[in-house]
Design a protein around this motif. Structure first.
Motif, short mmCIF file in Angstrom:
data_model
loop_
_atom_site.label_atom_id
_atom_site.label_comp_id
_atom_site.label_asym_id
_atom_site.label_seq_id
_atom_site.Cartn_x
_atom_site.Cartn_y
_atom_site.Cartn_z
N CYS A 97 0.85 -1.19 0.00
CA CYS A 97 0.00 0.00 0.00
C CYS A 97 0.89 1.24 0.00
O CYS A 97 1.83 1.33 0.79
N PHE A 116 -1.15 -5.04 1.11
CA PHE A 116 -2.53 -4.57 1.17
C PHE A 116 -3.38 -5.44 2.10
O PHE A 116 -3.27 -6.67 2.10
N ILE A 117 -4.21 -4.76 2.86
CA ILE A 117 -5.24 -5.43 3.66
C ILE A 117 -6.59 -4.88 3.23
O ILE A 117 -6.85 -3.69 3.36
N ASN A 118 -7.40 -5.73 2.64
CA ASN A 118 -8.72 -5.33 2.13
C ASN A 118 -8.57 -4.12 1.19
O ASN A 118 -9.13 -3.05 1.45
N PRO A 119 -7.84 -4.27 0.08
CA PRO A 119 -7.57 -3.13 -0.80
C PRO A 119 -8.83 -2.63 -1.51
O PRO A 119 -9.72 -3.42 -1.86
N CYS A 127 -5.10 0.31 1.08
CA CYS A 127 -5.82 -0.43 2.12
C CYS A 127 -7.08 0.37 2.49
O CYS A 127 -7.05 1.61 2.54
N CYS A 181 -6.46 2.55 5.42
CA CYS A 181 -5.50 3.61 5.15
C CYS A 181 -6.16 4.79 4.44
O CYS A 181 -5.95 5.96 4.81
N LYS A 212 -6.90 -8.14 -3.96
CA LYS A 212 -7.04 -8.78 -2.66
C LYS A 212 -6.68 -10.26 -2.75
O LYS A 212 -5.96 -10.80 -1.89
#
Length: 315
Positions: free
Chosen positions: A13, A20-23, A33, A36, A68
Motif C-alpha cells: 500500500c 494490502f489489507i482489504n484493498p 488499504c 489507510c 485482494k
C-alpha cells in the motif's frame, strides 16, 4: 508462483508501505488499504487520491477483489516457504517488530519504515505470543463449551415447547369433546321431554276424540228421535212429551273441550341461557381441577419454564 513472479513492493500500500489489507480501488485506478484511505480522508472535504491528487468520485470505493486475492496468495506462498529469510533484504530473520507485529531482519530494523519501533528476538516473540494465543484459545474453547451447552438447552426447550403444545392440544380436544357431549346430552334430554309431552297430550286428544265421536253418534240419534216425535199426532206427541223433553236436556262434557297445544315457551324460552348456566354449574369445578392438577407429569408450567430457560442459558 506469486512469490517468484512478484515482490513485496508489488503488493504494498502506498500509505502504510505494507502488504494490502482489504484493498479498495479509486476512480483513478490507484489502490490502497481500506483503513489507510479512510484514515487519510478523515476530516477532509475533498476525497483526493494520495498518489495523483485526483478527486475520488466515491467516498466508499469498492474492494479491489483481484488485488485482494493476489495479496492473499502472495502471503500464503510466503508462509509456505518458511525460509526464515527476509524477502526484501535477503537477510536472516532474527527479530520481531512489536509495533508492526511482523518478523524482520537487522536491516529492516535500521530502515526508515521501522524508525522508533520496538523489537525483540524471534524466540521471545514466539514464546510470548504463544502464551497470548493459548489464553485466547482457552477462552474460545470455554465459549465453545458454553455454546454447546446452550444449544443443548435450546434443543431441550424446543422439545418441551412441542411436547407442551401437543399436551395442550389434546386437552383442548378433550374439553371440547366433553362440551359437545354435554350439549348432545342436553339436546337429547330436552327433545325427550318434548316427545313425552307430545305423547301425553296426543293420548289425551285421542281419548277426547273417541268420547266426542260417541257423543256425536248419541246426539245424532237423539235429534232424529226428537224430530220424529215432533211429526207425531198431537195425542201421541203429548203422551211421549215428558220422555222427549228429558232426552232433549243435553249437558256437554266440559272435559272434552280442546286442550291447550304444546307451549313453545316451556321449551324455548331462555334455552341458551339456561343451558349455559347448567354448563357453568356442571363443568366449572371440573375446569378448576384441570387447571390445578392436569399439568403433564415431570414438566413445569410455561411461565416458570421460560424463567428457568433464560437463567440456564444466560445466568
Amino acid at each position: 508462483m506469486a512469490s517468484r513472479s512478484f515482490s513485496k513492493e508489488d503488493f504494498s500500500c502506498p500509505v502504510c508501505c505494507d502488504i494490502f489489507i482489504n484493498p479498495v480501488l479509486l476512480s483513478c485506478s490507484h489502490s490502497f488499504c481500506s483503513s489507510c484511505i479512510q484514515r487519510v480522508w478523515e476530516n477532509k472535504t475533498l476525497k483526493e487520491c494520495p498518489v495523483c491528487r485526483e478527486t475520488s468520485l466515491n467516498d466508499r470505493p469498492p474492494v479491489n477483489l483481484a488485488l485482494k486475492n493476489l495479496c492473499e496468495s502472495f502471503q500464503q506462498e510466503r508462509q509456505r516457504s518458511g525460509s526464515g529469510v527476509c524477502s526484501v533484504h535477503n537477510e536472516t530473520i532474527k527479530l520481531f517488530c512489536v509495533d508492526d507485529q511482523q518478523p524482520v531482519c537487522v536491516v529492516c530494523r535500521d530502515s526508515r519504515k521501522h524508525t522508533d519501533h520496538r523489537f525483540c528476538p524471534v524466540d521471545e516473540a514466539v514464546a510470548d505470543n504463544k502464551e497470548i494465543l493459548k489464553a485466547s484459545l482457552e477462552r474460545l474453547q470455554e465459549e465453545l463449551r458454553r455454546s454447546v451447552t446452550r444449544e443443548q438447552k435450546l434443543c431441550k426447550t424446543a422439545g418441551d415447547i412441542k411436547f407442551h403444545t401437543q399436551c395442550i392440544e389434546t386437552q383442548i380436544k378433550e374439553e371440547f369433546k366433553e362440551l359437545r357431549q354435554f350439549l348432545d346430552d342436553e339436546e337429547a334430554a330436552r327433545i325427550t321431554a318434548l316427545r313425552e309431552e307430545e305423547e301425553k297430550r296426543s293420548q289425551m286428544m285421542k281419548e277426547k276424540i273417541e268420547e266426542t265421536s260417541k257423543q256425536i253418534s248419541s246426539l245424532t240419534i237423539t235429534i232424529r228421535d226428537i224430530e220424529e216425535q215432533m211429526k207425531a199426532e198431537d195425542v201421541s206427541f203429548l203422551q211421549n212429551l215428558k220422555a222427549t223433553l228429558q232426552r232433549a236436556q243435553y249437558i256437554p262434557d266440559p272435559d272434552l273441550s280442546p286442550s291447550v297445544p304444546i307451549d313453545f315457551t316451556n321449551h324455548l324460552t331462555n334455552l341458551k341461557l339456561n343451558v349455559l348456566q347448567k354448563m357453568k354449574d356442571k363443568v366449572g369445578k371440573h375446569d378448576l381441577y384441570n387447571v390445578v392438577y392436569s399439568r403433564p407429569p415431570g414438566r413445569v408450567s410455561a411461565p416458570h419454564r421460560s424463567r428457568t430457560v433464560d437463567s440456564d442459558l444466560y445466568g
